[in-house]
Design a protein around this motif. Structure first.
Motif, short mmCIF file in Angstrom:
data_model
loop_
_atom_site.label_atom_id
_atom_site.label_comp_id
_atom_site.label_asym_id
_atom_site.label_seq_id
_atom_site.Cartn_x
_atom_site.Cartn_y
_atom_site.Cartn_z
N UNK A 1 43.48 9.64 69.56
CA UNK A 1 43.68 8.28 70.05
C UNK A 1 43.70 7.27 68.92
N UNK A 2 44.04 7.75 67.74
CA UNK A 2 44.04 6.89 66.56
C UNK A 2 45.14 5.86 66.59
N UNK A 3 45.07 4.93 65.65
CA UNK A 3 46.01 3.81 65.59
C UNK A 3 47.43 4.29 65.38
N UNK A 4 48.33 3.76 66.18
CA UNK A 4 49.76 4.02 66.02
C UNK A 4 50.50 2.70 66.15
N UNK A 5 51.45 2.49 65.25
CA UNK A 5 52.17 1.21 65.20
C UNK A 5 53.28 1.16 66.24
N UNK A 6 52.88 1.18 67.50
CA UNK A 6 53.86 1.09 68.56
C UNK A 6 54.25 -0.37 68.78
N UNK A 7 55.46 -0.64 69.22
CA UNK A 7 55.85 -2.02 69.51
C UNK A 7 54.91 -2.69 70.51
N UNK A 8 54.41 -1.91 71.47
CA UNK A 8 53.51 -2.48 72.48
C UNK A 8 52.22 -2.96 71.85
N UNK A 9 51.62 -2.13 70.97
CA UNK A 9 50.37 -2.53 70.33
C UNK A 9 50.60 -3.68 69.36
N UNK A 10 51.64 -3.58 68.55
CA UNK A 10 51.87 -4.60 67.53
C UNK A 10 52.30 -5.93 68.14
N UNK A 11 52.80 -5.90 69.36
CA UNK A 11 53.12 -7.17 70.02
C UNK A 11 51.86 -8.01 70.22
N UNK B 1 57.18 -6.50 61.28
CA UNK B 1 57.85 -7.76 60.97
C UNK B 1 57.92 -8.65 62.20
N UNK B 2 58.18 -8.05 63.35
CA UNK B 2 58.24 -8.83 64.59
C UNK B 2 56.89 -9.45 64.93
N UNK B 3 55.80 -8.80 64.47
CA UNK B 3 54.46 -9.33 64.71
C UNK B 3 54.04 -10.34 63.64
N UNK B 4 54.99 -10.72 62.79
CA UNK B 4 54.78 -11.72 61.74
C UNK B 4 53.91 -11.24 60.59
#
Length: 675
Positions: free
Chosen positions: A55-65, A135-138
């Protein structure tokens, strides 16, 4: 950037879930407000396969949003922040682990499958997608983790890349995947965002990279458009310590300087650069352009501002113990800091030191100037209380004073120096050489009893240090007397007790002088660190390991260390540092005795039962490290006062089962926050 301080990547346990984004925002925002120029997040995997844990950190668009809150907080404080992308490779602690070649790492139970060519292509695309989502998350950019033995480092080293296709036949092939990922991430970020690459300068494992291969990788990364090279030292499986307190300060800046001379982009120095004066010197000499401080910013998020304001003496120094940070993360817990319990818990109201109003100002006495008492006194003063600190001895520090005398733990003295300065800064009245009675304290509103512990004595024949014994009997001393310098040990010593203190005492008795932590060349010789231009991976083929440490001159003492338990010596030490201490003891020739029953001490020596057989150790000194007993008589006396002050018992005075500075300091802050 507003300065050359980089908060290096640290996995804190706040990265893994969207539920912790607010806590992560508070953690990183506080470091940005403290003045760090550039912050690097903990590692986020580009895909499920590369997660550190299931369940470790993954840079998914949903999380990074959700991470716009993180980047907004950093930017509002004037900082810059990049997201680290980390694929665990064979270090992944789950059955989906994948690596350049199949196999299991020494630090995980799961066997990694070899990545197919299609799997490699998918991994490259996953890195690019994750960079775009950052980048989308600034985020101001991305750092690619190519060091510490993770996936990209695994591709680069013959040790872990045994492929016979174009991704592994030779050094150029082994570089192909890291370079393809860097190129894809550069394209995804565009030209205006920062791309840093964490490059391994010394793998410190056999069959690692050569120096020529490191330089070739650096040149190719620069050509692709990597903006910054951040240096990494050592793999997690390396049998050479790289960040423990026994590692000399700035031990690896020589190789950082060699890289900087060979490239045209900024280079970040890392590893054991806790001392701000040393960090300043590294930049001034031109050994690096920026300095990474990870754990130091756990200990004191205001470190950059304090330096800028000329308050370096007030910096809360990291003691490099790893107890509350790395040791916690490796067992799946949230990282914090021994000397700063708020680290990683910035949103916990139980640790919030809210300033008291004029009507709430209380007169507070703190009795005992060990870590718990010192932190309680400073915390109470920060709240606006009128504080008086009493200490029976002639100096502050408590158990930290003993720790600072252990070779390799010199950083503990810096913590005491910082406490001394901060007591003065916050206006705490300090009365040394004073042991107040309950009546002396009756006029205070609150008394915090932090009187600590005393060594436990063993109720066995001959074990009482104060009792008379037959002529020729071994001298019996408490560890406190030995480390205070009021007692000396002979040439044949038995250390009774093999917990943290017993191990420290055994090292104190056997370590070379001067301490290897103060002699970088001797330390490297001890641990087998070699010139990477001459030895692949930067280690001698016979470098120190946990089972076969490198030879150096013995201390001359014969030292036995004994414990009742049948577990390995120092079993309760931290996961990231215990193996270092055990290796040092083996190197020094310390003789281990486990599962013993103590019987008596007489003119013949120390009598024990070992494996059911009677043994007599012919020693001239027995050092007792058999635990501690709480000193809480004052608290009991205060409880008998009619209409007396409120009494709070903390630290060793509260619990002496095992010395635990992390618990003691956290308890001090919680106690004051709740007053």
């Amino acid at each position: 950037m507003r300065n050359r301080i980089v908060m290096g990547s640290m996995h804190t346990g706040l990265e893994d879930s969207a539920e912790d984004v607010d806590a992560l925002t508070a953690f990183l925002g506080e470091r940005a407000r403290g003045g760090a120029g550039l912050l690097v997040t903990g590692g986020f995997s580009p895909d499920r396969t590369g997660r550190l844990t299931p369940r470790g950190a993954q840079a998914t668009p949903k999380l990074l949003a959700e991470h716009s809150r993180v980047t907004d907080a950093v930017h509002e404080a004037g900082g810059r922040i990049v997201l680290q992308l980390l694929h665990a490779g064979r270090y992944a602690f789950h059955p989906l682990a994948a690596a350049p070649s199949g196999g299991r790492s020494p630090i995980t139970p799961f066997r990694a499958r070899p990545l197919t060519r299609l799997g490699i292509s998918r991994t490259i695309r996953a890195f690019a997608r994750s960079a775009a989502a950052a980048a989308d998350a600034s985020y101001d950019g991305v750092e690619i983790m190519g060091s510490e033995g993770y996936l990209l480092n695994q591709f680069l080293a013959p040790r872990t890349n045994r492929r016979r296709d174009r991704y592994g036949r030779d050094a150029e092939g082994r570089r192909a995947v890291p370079l393809a990922i860097a190129h894809a991430v550069r394209e995804a970020l565009g030209p205006d965002r920062l791309l840093t690459y964490r490059i391994s300068l010394l793998d410190l494992v056999e069959d690692g990279q050569t120096w020529d291969e490191v330089l070739a990788l650096a040149a190719a990364l620069e050509a692709i458009g990597v903006d910054v090279l951040s240096t990494g030292i050592g793999w997690h499986e390396a049998r050479v310590p790289t960040i423990a307190t026994s590692v000399p300060r700035g031990a690896f800046t020589d190789v950082t300087a060699r890289l900087r001379a060979a490239v045209g982009v900024p280079v970040v120095a890392s590893n054991r650069l806790h001392d701000p004066l040393l960090a300043e010197d590294v930049v001034a000499r031109g050994d690096a352009d920026l300095v990474s401080m990870a754990r130091p910013l756990l200990a004191d998020p205001e470190l950059p501002h304090k330096l800028a304001e000329g308050r370096a003496a007030e910096v809360v120094p990291c003691i490099a113990c790893n107890q509350a940070c790395l040791d916690r993360v490796f067992v799946g817990e949230r990282a914090s800091c021994v000397v700063n319990p708020r680290a990683g818990h910035e949103t916990d109201p139980a640790l919030a030191l809210v300033p008291a109003s004029a009507l709430q100002r209380r007169r507070v006495a703190v009795v005992g100037a060990g870590p718990a008492g010192l932190e309680a006194a400073i915390s109470a003063a920060r709240r606006g209380f009128v504080v008086t600190l009493f200490e029976a001895g002639e100096d502050i520090g408590g158990q930290f004073r003993y720790a600072a005398r252990i070779p390799g733990k010199e950083d503990y003295a810096g913590a005491i120096s910082s406490w001394r300065t901060r007591l003065l800064t916050h206006g705490v009245g300090v009365r040394l050489g004073t042991r107040p009675s309950a009546d002396d304290l009756s006029g205070f509103d609150d008394v915090i009893v932090a009187t600590g512990v005393r060594p436990r004595t063993l109720d066995l024949p001959g074990f009482d240090p104060a009792a008379e014994r037959p002529a020729g009997s071994p001298q019996v001393v408490a560890y406190t007397d030995l480390l205070e310098g009021t007692a000396e040990a002979g040439d044949r010593v038995a250390v009774v007790g093999a917990g943290g203190i017993g191990v420290d005492v055994a090292e104190f008795l056997t370590a070379p002088s001067p301490s290897l932590a103060l002699d970088t060349a001797a330390w490297k010789e001890r641990w087998g660190v070699a010139d990477p231009a001459l030895s692949r991976g930067g280690v001698r083929p016979t470098a120190a390991t946990e089972t076969a440490p490198a030879p150096v001159a013995p201390s001359g003492r014969q030292v036995h260390i004994l414990q009742r338990k049948d577990t390995k010596i120092g079993a309760g030490l931290g996961r990231t540092t215990g193996w270092v201490h055990r290796a040092e003891l083996r190197h020094a020739g310390v003789i281990e005795h486990r599962g013993v029953v103590y019987e008596r001490i007489d003119a013949e020596g120390l009598h024990v039962l070992e494996d059911g057989e009677a043994r007599t150790l012919a020693v001239d000194t027995v050092v007792v490290c058999a635990g501690q007993v709480s000193e809480r008589g004052l608290a009991e006396d205060l409880a008998d006062l009619p209409n007396g002050p409120r009494v709070h018992v903390i630290g060793g005075a509260d619990v002496a089962a095992e010395l635990d500075a992390e618990r003691a300091i956290r308890q001090a802050v919680e106690t004051v926050a709740g007053m």
